[in-house]
Write a protein that holds these residues in place. Structure first.
Motif, PDB file in Angstrom:
ATOM      1  N   CYS A  14       3.928   6.578 -12.027  1.00 29.80           N
ATOM      2  CA  CYS A  14       2.523   7.583 -12.334  1.00 29.80           C
ATOM      3  C   CYS A  14       2.664   8.280 -12.368  1.00 29.80           C
ATOM      4  O   CYS A  14       1.437   9.233 -12.001  1.00 29.80           O
ATOM      5  CB  CYS A  14       2.315   6.590 -10.849  1.00 29.80           C
ATOM      6  N   HIS A  15       3.040   8.757 -12.903  1.00 29.13           N
ATOM      7  CA  HIS A  15       3.536  10.684 -12.945  1.00 29.13           C
ATOM      8  C   HIS A  15       2.354  11.144 -13.825  1.00 29.13           C
ATOM      9  O   HIS A  15       1.942  12.776 -13.873  1.00 29.13           O
ATOM     10  CB  HIS A  15       4.374  11.143 -13.358  1.00 29.13           C
ATOM     11  N   VAL A  19      -3.748  12.715  -8.514  1.00 32.92           N
ATOM     12  CA  VAL A  19      -3.768  11.925  -7.301  1.00 32.92           C
ATOM     13  C   VAL A  19      -4.237  12.904  -5.870  1.00 32.92           C
ATOM     14  O   VAL A  19      -3.136  14.206  -6.050  1.00 32.92           O
ATOM     15  CB  VAL A  19      -2.312  11.039  -7.143  1.00 32.92           C
ATOM     16  N   PHE A  42       4.623   8.657  -3.380  1.00 37.51           N
ATOM     17  CA  PHE A  42       4.984   9.509  -4.170  1.00 37.51           C
ATOM     18  C   PHE A  42       6.479   9.938  -5.239  1.00 37.51           C
ATOM     19  O   PHE A  42       6.256   9.532  -6.445  1.00 37.51           O
ATOM     20  CB  PHE A  42       3.171  10.944  -4.154  1.00 37.51           C
ATOM     21  N   TYR A  45       7.143   6.288  -7.081  1.00 37.31           N
ATOM     22  CA  TYR A  45       5.858   6.645  -8.270  1.00 37.31           C
ATOM     23  C   TYR A  45       6.006   7.771  -9.294  1.00 37.31           C
ATOM     24  O   TYR A  45       4.954   7.454 -10.468  1.00 37.31           O
ATOM     25  CB  TYR A  45       4.737   5.741  -7.437  1.00 37.31           C
ATOM     26  N   VAL A  47       4.792  10.414  -8.877  1.00 36.33           N
ATOM     27  CA  VAL A  47       3.315  11.326  -9.022  1.00 36.33           C
ATOM     28  C   VAL A  47       3.477  12.955  -8.901  1.00 36.33           C
ATOM     29  O   VAL A  47       4.654  13.492  -8.084  1.00 36.33           O
ATOM     30  CB  VAL A  47       2.392  10.298  -7.973  1.00 36.33           C
ATOM     31  N   PRO A  50       0.775  15.844  -6.459  1.00 38.38           N
ATOM     32  CA  PRO A  50      -0.499  15.538  -4.922  1.00 38.38           C
ATOM     33  C   PRO A  50      -1.390  16.156  -4.281  1.00 38.38           C
ATOM     34  O   PRO A  50      -0.977  17.738  -3.846  1.00 38.38           O
ATOM     35  CB  PRO A  50      -0.663  14.441  -5.100  1.00 38.38           C
ATOM     36  N   SER A 143      -0.672   4.197  -0.182  1.00 44.87           N
ATOM     37  CA  SER A 143      -0.229   4.867  -1.169  1.00 44.87           C
ATOM     38  C   SER A 143      -0.107   4.373  -2.648  1.00 44.87           C
ATOM     39  O   SER A 143      -0.852   4.032  -3.582  1.00 44.87           O
ATOM     40  CB  SER A 143       0.585   5.891  -1.160  1.00 44.87           C
ATOM     41  N   LEU A 147      -2.179   3.460  -6.194  1.00 41.39           N
ATOM     42  CA  LEU A 147      -1.346   3.937  -7.099  1.00 41.39           C
ATOM     43  C   LEU A 147      -1.112   2.618  -8.225  1.00 41.39           C
ATOM     44  O   LEU A 147      -1.657   2.455  -9.883  1.00 41.39           O
ATOM     45  CB  LEU A 147       0.235   4.044  -7.174  1.00 41.39           C
TER      46      LEU A 147
END
Length: 162
Positions: A14-15, A19, A42, A45, A47, A50, A143, A147
């Protein structure tokens, strides 16, 4: 405490999602655990950067979540805790937070992670906060759900197969 029936899924990349987290300030220890759980999600995934916004309490989560959703965040995770007391305050705050966050999700078509603990006792909240010795990690779960939902919404908005 349930936890039974939770989906098992591997973290996805999910870069490229924007978020944000909106987190209440009441009950420091529980909130620290929820925020740490969100950060673990995060990391898993992927991220990047955020945004974390703090608000006074759980009642204030929906209005700030709406403002973040309006700024084109792909996912907004709402974290809070309400512990039952001797007045109807618990019912009003829980209902307002739940209804408000649902409205944000629907009005903005934005993935909202519902990480609001509604507990009878402080111990129940601690058991769900993702702290050492906790039985559940609701910050991580909320979270993760947001996502995955954000990625699903992205596919649906692009015509699903795209």
């Amino acid at each position: 405490m349930s936890g039974a029936g939770a989906p098992t899924q591997q973290p996805i990349d999910c870069h490229d999602l924007r978020v944000a987290v909106v987190a209440a300030s009441w009950h420091d220890q529980v909130m620290d655990g929820l925020l740490a759980g969100a950060q673990r999600a995060f990391d898993d995934y992927r991220v990047e950067a955020p945004v974390v916004v703090r608000v006074p309490g759980t009642f204030e989560l929906p209005v700030v979540a709406a403002a973040l959703a309006a700024q084109a965040y792909d996912a907004v995770i709402a974290l809070g805790v309400v512990i039952r007391g001797g007045t109807p305050h618990f019912d009003y705050v829980c209902s307002a937070a739940t209804d408000g966050l649902t409205r944000v999700a629907l009005d903005h078509q934005t993935a909202i992670g519902f990480g609001v603990l509604t507990c009878d006792t402080e111990q129940q909240a601690l058991d769900r906060a993702g702290l050492e010795g906790s039985q559940e990690d609701k910050g991580y779960e909320a979270s993760s759900a947001a996502l995955v939902t954000a990625q699903t919404l992205r596919r649906v908005k692009r015509g699903y197969g795209a």
